[in-house]
Design an enzyme around this catalytic site. Sequence first.
Site, short mmCIF file in Angstrom:
data_model
loop_
_atom_site.label_atom_id
_atom_site.label_comp_id
_atom_site.label_asym_id
_atom_site.label_seq_id
_atom_site.Cartn_x
_atom_site.Cartn_y
_atom_site.Cartn_z
N HIS A 174 0.84 -1.19 0.00
CA HIS A 174 0.00 0.00 0.00
C HIS A 174 0.88 1.25 0.00
O HIS A 174 2.07 1.17 0.30
CB HIS A 174 -0.92 0.01 1.22
CG HIS A 174 -0.17 0.16 2.51
ND1 HIS A 174 0.39 -0.91 3.18
CD2 HIS A 174 0.16 1.26 3.24
CE1 HIS A 174 1.01 -0.48 4.26
NE2 HIS A 174 0.90 0.84 4.32
N HIS A 217 5.69 6.61 -0.80
CA HIS A 217 6.47 5.41 -1.10
C HIS A 217 5.62 4.18 -0.81
O HIS A 217 4.58 4.28 -0.15
CB HIS A 217 7.75 5.36 -0.25
CG HIS A 217 7.45 5.16 1.21
ND1 HIS A 217 7.07 6.19 2.03
CD2 HIS A 217 7.45 4.04 1.98
CE1 HIS A 217 6.85 5.73 3.25
NE2 HIS A 217 7.07 4.40 3.24
#
Length: 179
Positions: free
Chosen positions: A37, A122
């Site tokens: 995720h 990220h």
Amino acid sequence: MHRLFVALRPPSDIRALLLDAMGGIANARWQDDEQLHLTLRYIGEVERPMAEDIATALDGVRAAPVTFRIAGVGRFDGGGRPGSAVWAGISPREPLAALHAKIDTALTRAGLEPERRAYLPHITLARLLRNAGSPDRFLADQAMLSSAPVTLDHFLLYESRLRSTGATYEAVARYRLDR
């Protein structure tokens, strides 16, 4: 108590690209498909009434769908260790930073402390435990990791449960972008 965070779930082709890139660091705790995720805002542990306020606050976030692509890899410094995590970078960062700011504002209005850390979009690929090998070779081999752009029209509120084998994540609410 509920341990919560807000995130984007990459589509299956992006997750497959990331899973294919993983490996080559001894004793790293690699993320599995269910764990991949892009965090928009970590919340942490809250009681049920606050969790309900958070869910309501997130429903008020208004933003356009976000487009991004995978762009390289990096690591977070582990304070003397080789690094506490390796991650896939995201480009462009600005649309995600803007969405992060809107989510942070909504959650602050709901009673949470504002996010104090700088936001770096990220996707965590691995956690590097104390006995993990050096990530240098992985970082060099995957430096050019990239994907085609992807557009997402929703974000998710997740609940995290810590286990001895790592965290498990369950999406508990979905919020549309483009409203």
